[in-house]
Design a protein around this motif. Structure first.
Motif, short mmCIF file in Angstrom:
data_model
loop_
_atom_site.label_atom_id
_atom_site.label_comp_id
_atom_site.label_asym_id
_atom_site.label_seq_id
_atom_site.Cartn_x
_atom_site.Cartn_y
_atom_site.Cartn_z
N ASN A 195 -21.25 34.69 -0.45
CA ASN A 195 -20.74 33.34 -0.17
C ASN A 195 -19.91 32.74 -1.30
O ASN A 195 -19.53 31.57 -1.24
N ALA A 196 -19.66 33.52 -2.35
CA ALA A 196 -18.76 33.02 -3.41
C ALA A 196 -17.31 33.11 -2.94
O ALA A 196 -16.96 34.02 -2.18
N PRO A 197 -16.46 32.16 -3.34
CA PRO A 197 -16.78 30.99 -4.17
C PRO A 197 -17.46 29.90 -3.35
O PRO A 197 -17.20 29.75 -2.17
N HIS A 198 -18.31 29.14 -4.02
CA HIS A 198 -19.02 28.05 -3.34
C HIS A 198 -18.16 26.79 -3.24
O HIS A 198 -18.44 25.91 -2.44
N ASP A 199 -17.14 26.73 -4.10
CA ASP A 199 -16.24 25.57 -4.11
C ASP A 199 -14.85 26.07 -4.48
O ASP A 199 -14.69 26.79 -5.47
N VAL A 200 -13.85 25.73 -3.67
CA VAL A 200 -12.46 25.99 -4.01
C VAL A 200 -11.84 24.65 -4.37
O VAL A 200 -11.62 23.79 -3.51
N MET A 201 -11.61 24.46 -5.66
CA MET A 201 -11.17 23.16 -6.17
C MET A 201 -9.66 23.17 -6.43
O MET A 201 -9.17 23.97 -7.21
N LEU A 202 -8.96 22.27 -5.75
CA LEU A 202 -7.53 22.12 -5.95
C LEU A 202 -7.28 21.03 -6.99
O LEU A 202 -7.72 19.89 -6.82
N VAL A 203 -6.55 21.39 -8.04
CA VAL A 203 -6.18 20.42 -9.09
C VAL A 203 -4.78 19.91 -8.80
O VAL A 203 -3.84 20.68 -8.59
N LEU A 204 -4.63 18.58 -8.76
CA LEU A 204 -3.35 17.94 -8.49
C LEU A 204 -3.00 16.98 -9.62
O LEU A 204 -3.89 16.34 -10.19
N ASP A 205 -1.72 16.88 -9.92
CA ASP A 205 -1.23 15.94 -10.93
C ASP A 205 -0.96 14.60 -10.25
O ASP A 205 -0.01 14.46 -9.48
N GLY A 206 -1.82 13.61 -10.52
CA GLY A 206 -1.69 12.31 -9.89
C GLY A 206 -0.41 11.58 -10.23
O GLY A 206 0.05 10.74 -9.46
N SER A 207 0.21 11.93 -11.35
CA SER A 207 1.42 11.23 -11.77
C SER A 207 2.63 11.61 -10.94
O SER A 207 3.67 10.95 -11.01
N THR A 208 2.51 12.66 -10.10
CA THR A 208 3.66 13.09 -9.30
C THR A 208 3.73 12.37 -7.96
O THR A 208 4.65 12.58 -7.18
N GLY A 209 2.74 11.53 -7.66
CA GLY A 209 2.78 10.73 -6.44
C GLY A 209 2.88 11.55 -5.18
O GLY A 209 2.03 12.39 -4.90
N GLN A 210 3.96 11.34 -4.42
CA GLN A 210 4.10 12.01 -3.13
C GLN A 210 4.22 13.52 -3.25
O GLN A 210 3.89 14.26 -2.31
N ASN A 211 4.66 14.03 -4.38
CA ASN A 211 4.74 15.48 -4.58
C ASN A 211 3.34 16.10 -4.56
O ASN A 211 3.17 17.25 -4.15
N ALA A 212 2.36 15.34 -4.99
CA ALA A 212 0.98 15.82 -4.96
C ALA A 212 0.51 16.02 -3.51
O ALA A 212 -0.24 16.95 -3.21
N PHE A 213 0.99 15.14 -2.61
CA PHE A 213 0.68 15.31 -1.19
C PHE A 213 1.24 16.65 -0.69
O PHE A 213 0.58 17.37 0.05
N GLU A 214 2.47 16.97 -1.10
CA GLU A 214 3.11 18.21 -0.65
C GLU A 214 2.36 19.44 -1.18
O GLU A 214 2.17 20.42 -0.46
N LEU A 272 0.83 -1.21 0.00
CA LEU A 272 0.00 0.00 0.00
C LEU A 272 0.86 1.26 0.00
O LEU A 272 0.58 2.22 -0.75
N VAL A 273 1.90 1.28 0.81
CA VAL A 273 2.77 2.46 0.86
C VAL A 273 3.47 2.67 -0.47
O VAL A 273 3.56 3.78 -0.99
N SER A 274 3.96 1.58 -1.06
CA SER A 274 4.67 1.68 -2.35
C SER A 274 3.72 1.99 -3.51
O SER A 274 4.17 2.31 -4.60
N SER A 275 2.41 1.92 -3.27
CA SER A 275 1.42 2.27 -4.28
C SER A 275 0.93 3.71 -4.11
O SER A 275 -0.10 4.09 -4.65
N ASP A 276 1.68 4.50 -3.33
CA ASP A 276 1.43 5.94 -3.14
C ASP A 276 0.13 6.25 -2.42
O ASP A 276 -0.42 7.34 -2.56
N ILE A 277 -0.36 5.30 -1.63
CA ILE A 277 -1.54 5.56 -0.83
C ILE A 277 -1.17 6.40 0.39
O ILE A 277 -2.01 7.12 0.94
N GLY A 278 0.10 6.36 0.78
CA GLY A 278 0.57 7.17 1.90
C GLY A 278 0.59 6.39 3.20
O GLY A 278 -0.23 5.50 3.42
#
Length: 317
Positions: free
Chosen positions: A233-252, A53-59
């Motif tokens: 009340n705007a914005p109603h949603d603050v959406m963070l876009v992350l690149d899944g291919s970067t693995g642990q860098n996406a966590f940072e 699980l850890v090596s599969s970038d689940i954290g």
């Protein structure tokens, strides 16, 4: 297991399966080696499973949660064979994601309300932020919604040009100003236009800089304050876009952005080009933020609403 079947249509499911193929292949290969020659789920196997699980970038933190849940199942059921492990993991991971209200949707919809629903999109340059906005505009328009996009990343000329190309391609209104303009001013104009034209949804791009957390926080706070003058009340949603291919860098990146502003949803892109799809599970759990959309390919339709049941099924199937 019928709980994991027949939510998406065949075409969407095939696209998801194909997009997660590298992740699934890598994960199942590691899992197969971990259980090879073993007949029951014991402490040794759980140690090996933790490594998988850890090596599969689940954290690490999320992995520990999953292992603990499996240990509780083993203790409760007294004996579990390895043939049941796949099923148990599917159930526990889906359950984990349910706790952050992640992945219940099946279609591109927005909450019903009076006036435009405003989504402010944040993320560093290169993660697929502008492309995600363009594909979202297409999907929302396809769902019968009137869409306005705002080119709020005024510090990078290519960002405005790229969003203009997407707006032309999808045929939606774009609000923009000259290079170097105040992003808050663009946000103000975008929302005014959306209200005047009775738009259903606003997608606002923002600058993808993360070199200074204080500057980022100040800029996003200013944008929010200006938007509230037009739409409460705007914005109603603050959406963070992350690149899944970067693995642990996406966590940072998630750590930095959640420290700078309140992030309310996630879109995780580029999952088709990597074996690091486990980041979807780990980031959602660790930051307690629901995943709203995932990118599993280049085509317009390859931006999908995230559904935990279909995702976990594709991950393990």
């Amino acid at each position: 297991m019928s709980f994991f079947k027949k939510i998406f249509n065949k075409e969407k499911k095939e696209s998801l399966d194909k997009g997660l193929e590298k992740t699934k292949s890598s994960f199942m290969d590691k899992l197969g080696k971990a259980v090879a020659g073993k007949s029951k789920v014991d402490d040794d196997l759980l140690d090996d499973l933790e490594d998988v699980l850890v090596s599969s970038d689940i954290g690490v933190a999320t992995t520990i949660k999953i292992i603990k849940r499996i240990e509780e199942r083993v203790a409760r059921d007294k004996y579990l064979g390895t043939e049941e492990l796949n099923k148990i993991m599917r159930e526990e991971i889906a359950g984990l994601m349910s706790e952050v209200n992640s992945g219940d949707a099946t279609e591109f919809v927005i909450p019903k309300q009076d006036g435009p629903y405003v989504i402010m999109v944040v993320g560093v340059n290169g993660v697929g932020k502008t492309t995600t906005i363009g594909k979202l505009a297409h999907q929302f328009k396809k769902a019968g919604l009137k869409v306005v996009v705002g080119a709020g990343d005024t510090f990078r000329a290519a960002a405005v040009e790229q969003l203009q190309i997407w707006a032309d391609r999808v045929v939606v209104e774009i609000v923009k100003q000259k290079m170097g303009s105040d992003p808050a001013s663009v946000a103000f104009d975008t929302l005014q236009s959306a209200v005047a034209n009775k738009a259903d949804v606003v997608l606002l791009d923002t600058a993808g800089r993360l070199h200074n957390k204080v500057n980022l926080m100040n800029e996003l706070t200013k944008i929010k304050r200006v938007m509230e003058k037009v739409i409460p009340n705007a914005p109603h949603d603050v959406m963070l876009v992350l690149d899944g291919s970067t693995g642990q860098n996406a966590f940072e990146q998630a750590k930095q952005f959640t420290a700078a502003t309140e992030v309310t949803s996630l879109a995780i892109t580029k999952l088709d080009g990597t074996a690091k799809g486990g980041v979807v599970i780990g980031i959602s759990d660790q930051f307690q933020i629901p995943v709203r959309y995932i990118g599993v390919g280049e085509k317009m339709e390859d931006l999908q609403v995230f559904n935990k049941i279909e995702f976990v099924d594709s991950f393990f199937n």
